[in-house]
Design an enzyme around this catalytic site. Structure first.
Site, PDB file in Angstrom:
ATOM      1  N   SER A  42       0.969  -1.195   0.099  1.00  0.00           N
ATOM      2  CA  SER A  42      -0.128   0.060  -0.063  1.00  0.00           C
ATOM      3  C   SER A  42       0.801   1.344  -0.079  1.00  0.00           C
ATOM      4  O   SER A  42       1.590   1.449   1.054  1.00  0.00           O
ATOM      5  CB  SER A  42      -0.757   0.162   1.214  1.00  0.00           C
ATOM      6  OG  SER A  42      -1.163   1.307   1.424  1.00  0.00           O
ATOM      7  N   MET A  72      -9.518   7.580  -0.330  1.00  0.00           N
ATOM      8  CA  MET A  72     -10.310   8.035   0.864  1.00  0.00           C
ATOM      9  C   MET A  72     -10.786   9.277   0.585  1.00  0.00           C
ATOM     10  O   MET A  72     -10.243  10.098   0.134  1.00  0.00           O
ATOM     11  CB  MET A  72      -9.440   8.157   2.083  1.00  0.00           C
ATOM     12  CG  MET A  72      -8.603   6.783   2.416  1.00  0.00           C
ATOM     13  SD  MET A  72      -7.630   6.796   4.222  1.00  0.00           S
ATOM     14  CE  MET A  72      -6.754   5.373   3.953  1.00  0.00           C
ATOM     15  N   MET A 109     -12.525   3.640   0.128  1.00  0.00           N
ATOM     16  CA  MET A 109     -12.893   3.941   1.232  1.00  0.00           C
ATOM     17  C   MET A 109     -13.665   5.351   1.068  1.00  0.00           C
ATOM     18  O   MET A 109     -13.223   6.255   1.543  1.00  0.00           O
ATOM     19  CB  MET A 109     -11.803   4.051   2.245  1.00  0.00           C
ATOM     20  CG  MET A 109     -11.359   2.773   2.763  1.00  0.00           C
ATOM     21  SD  MET A 109      -9.656   2.727   3.493  1.00  0.00           S
ATOM     22  CE  MET A 109      -8.790   2.692   1.881  1.00  0.00           C
ATOM     23  N   GLY A 122      -8.815   3.954   7.135  1.00  0.00           N
ATOM     24  CA  GLY A 122      -8.390   5.278   7.363  1.00  0.00           C
ATOM     25  C   GLY A 122      -6.997   5.477   7.606  1.00  0.00           C
ATOM     26  O   GLY A 122      -6.681   6.801   6.701  1.00  0.00           O
ATOM     27  N   GLY A 128      -2.663   4.217   7.921  1.00  0.00           N
ATOM     28  CA  GLY A 128      -1.779   3.167   8.073  1.00  0.00           C
ATOM     29  C   GLY A 128      -1.166   3.049   9.267  1.00  0.00           C
ATOM     30  O   GLY A 128      -1.370   4.066  10.148  1.00  0.00           O
ATOM     31  N   ASP A 155      -5.869  -6.459   5.246  1.00  0.00           N
ATOM     32  CA  ASP A 155      -5.474  -5.051   5.231  1.00  0.00           C
ATOM     33  C   ASP A 155      -5.379  -4.385   6.433  1.00  0.00           C
ATOM     34  O   ASP A 155      -6.502  -4.099   6.931  1.00  0.00           O
ATOM     35  CB  ASP A 155      -6.202  -4.389   4.051  1.00  0.00           C
ATOM     36  CG  ASP A 155      -5.754  -2.972   3.877  1.00  0.00           C
ATOM     37  OD1 ASP A 155      -4.656  -2.452   4.302  1.00  0.00           O
ATOM     38  OD2 ASP A 155      -6.501  -2.263   3.037  1.00  0.00           O
TER      39      ASP A 155
HETATM   40  C1  DX5 Z   1      -5.723   1.690   5.921  1.00  0.00           C
HETATM   41  C2  DX5 Z   1      -5.571   1.121   4.473  1.00  0.00           C
HETATM   42  C3  DX5 Z   1      -4.490   0.257   4.345  1.00  0.00           C
HETATM   43  C4  DX5 Z   1      -3.187   0.969   4.851  1.00  0.00           C
HETATM   44  C5  DX5 Z   1      -2.618  -0.115   5.785  1.00  0.00           C
HETATM   45  O1  DX5 Z   1      -7.192   2.166   5.801  1.00  0.00           O
HETATM   46  O2  DX5 Z   1      -6.537   0.415   3.911  1.00  0.00           O
HETATM   47  O3  DX5 Z   1      -4.261  -0.298   2.991  1.00  0.00           O
HETATM   48  O4  DX5 Z   1      -2.055   1.526   4.099  1.00  0.00           O
HETATM   49  O5  DX5 Z   1      -1.236   0.254   6.138  1.00  0.00           O
HETATM   50  P1  DX5 Z   1      -0.567  -0.720   7.405  1.00  0.00           P
HETATM   51  O6  DX5 Z   1       0.095  -1.654   6.531  1.00  0.00           O
HETATM   52  O7  DX5 Z   1       0.552   0.371   7.696  1.00  0.00           O
HETATM   53  O8  DX5 Z   1      -1.491  -0.848   8.245  1.00  0.00           O
HETATM   54 ZN    ZN Z   2      -6.402  -0.594   2.059  1.00  0.00          ZN
END
Ligand code: DX5
Ligand code: ZN
Length: 226
Positions: free
Chosen positions: A12, A40, A71, A145, A147, A179
């Site tokens: 991602s 998003m 999202m 929302g 990472g 995810d």
């Molecule tokens: C969060 C996203 C993810 C995000 C994952 O809402 O959908 O794809 O980038 O990030 P990590 O791997 O850091 O949890």
């Molecule tokens: Zn994602």
């Protein structure tokens, strides 16, 4: 990317360095299967990312197929739009859709694989009936929302339920994607529960050696799913 096993890695770019996005994509592409693009809208989730124009250029320049994760509050409109932009796969949230069956059909008609995503609070039973019509189920392992959040192990029962159902399918089996919080310490648990498609953001892009992380993740998941 040729893989010896039936698993897929989808880095991602949410938390990649956006000032040098194409270099960031280039450093992971040779060791990845799909590029995970998080869209998003600051309505469905409290964060905003890539505009349609930014997405268009990422999709056209990416050396590997793009896996869009919408999202957004209006996936019934944006889903087909992202398929039209050339994404290999378009995933939308069940919670945001007024008509999931129609959106599934429209995304597929536009030439993309179709994914259906559920947030942590949504039970597996809500989407079970759609499994025969989709190409991928996305079980969120964090609240969507942002990472960098911690993996929610309690989501694994949903993955296991989906895996049991999908293993009985005689035709094409939808992929099961996870995810959120996927890293070398959590990927085995997800693979053991039945996931075969893994999104990883911070674990890959915050690492100095993204190649080593991706090769390690693939090895751990492949050995678990073998
Ligand atoms: C969060 C996203 C993810 C995000 C994952 O809402 O959908 O794809 O980038 O990030 P990590 O791997 O850091 O949890
Ligand atoms: Zn994602």
């Amino acid at each position: 990317m040729t893989t010896k096993s039936n698993i897929r890695l989808c880095p991602s770019i949410l938390n990649a360095d956006h000032s040098r996005l194409m270099q960031e994509i280039a450093r992971v592409a040779p060791y990845s299967d799909l590029l995970h693009l998080d869209i998003m809208d600051d309505i469905f989730v409290p964060n905003k990312t890539f505009s349609l124009e930014e997405s268009r250029s990422i999709i056209s320049d990416s050396p590997i197929p793009v896996d869009a994760h919408l999202m957004v509050a209006d996936p019934d409109i944006q889903g087909p739009t992202y398929a039209d932009l050339g994404c290999a796969s378009v995933t939308f949230h069940y919670e945001a859709s007024a008509n999931p069956s129609q959106t599934i059909s429209l995304i597929r008609a536009a030439g993309a694989r179709v994914g259906l995503a559920i947030k942590p609070g949504t039970p597996y039973s809500a989407i079970e009936k759609f499994l025969p019509d989709i190409n991928m189920l996305l079980v969120m392992t964090v609240e969507p929302g942002f990472g960098g959040q911690a993996f929610m192990p309690e989501m694994m029962s949903k993955v296991a339920s989906a895996r049991s159902a999908i293993d009985l399918f005689t035709g094409e089996k939808p992929w099961i994607q996870v995810d959120g919080g996927i890293s070398p310490t959590t990927i085995e648990q997800a693979a053991l529960s039945g996931a075969d498609t893994f999104v990883a953001g911070s674990a890959v892009f915050k690492a100095s050696d993204a190649k080593a992380v991706l090769l390690g993740l693939r090895e751990l998941a492949s050995n678990t799913r073998a």
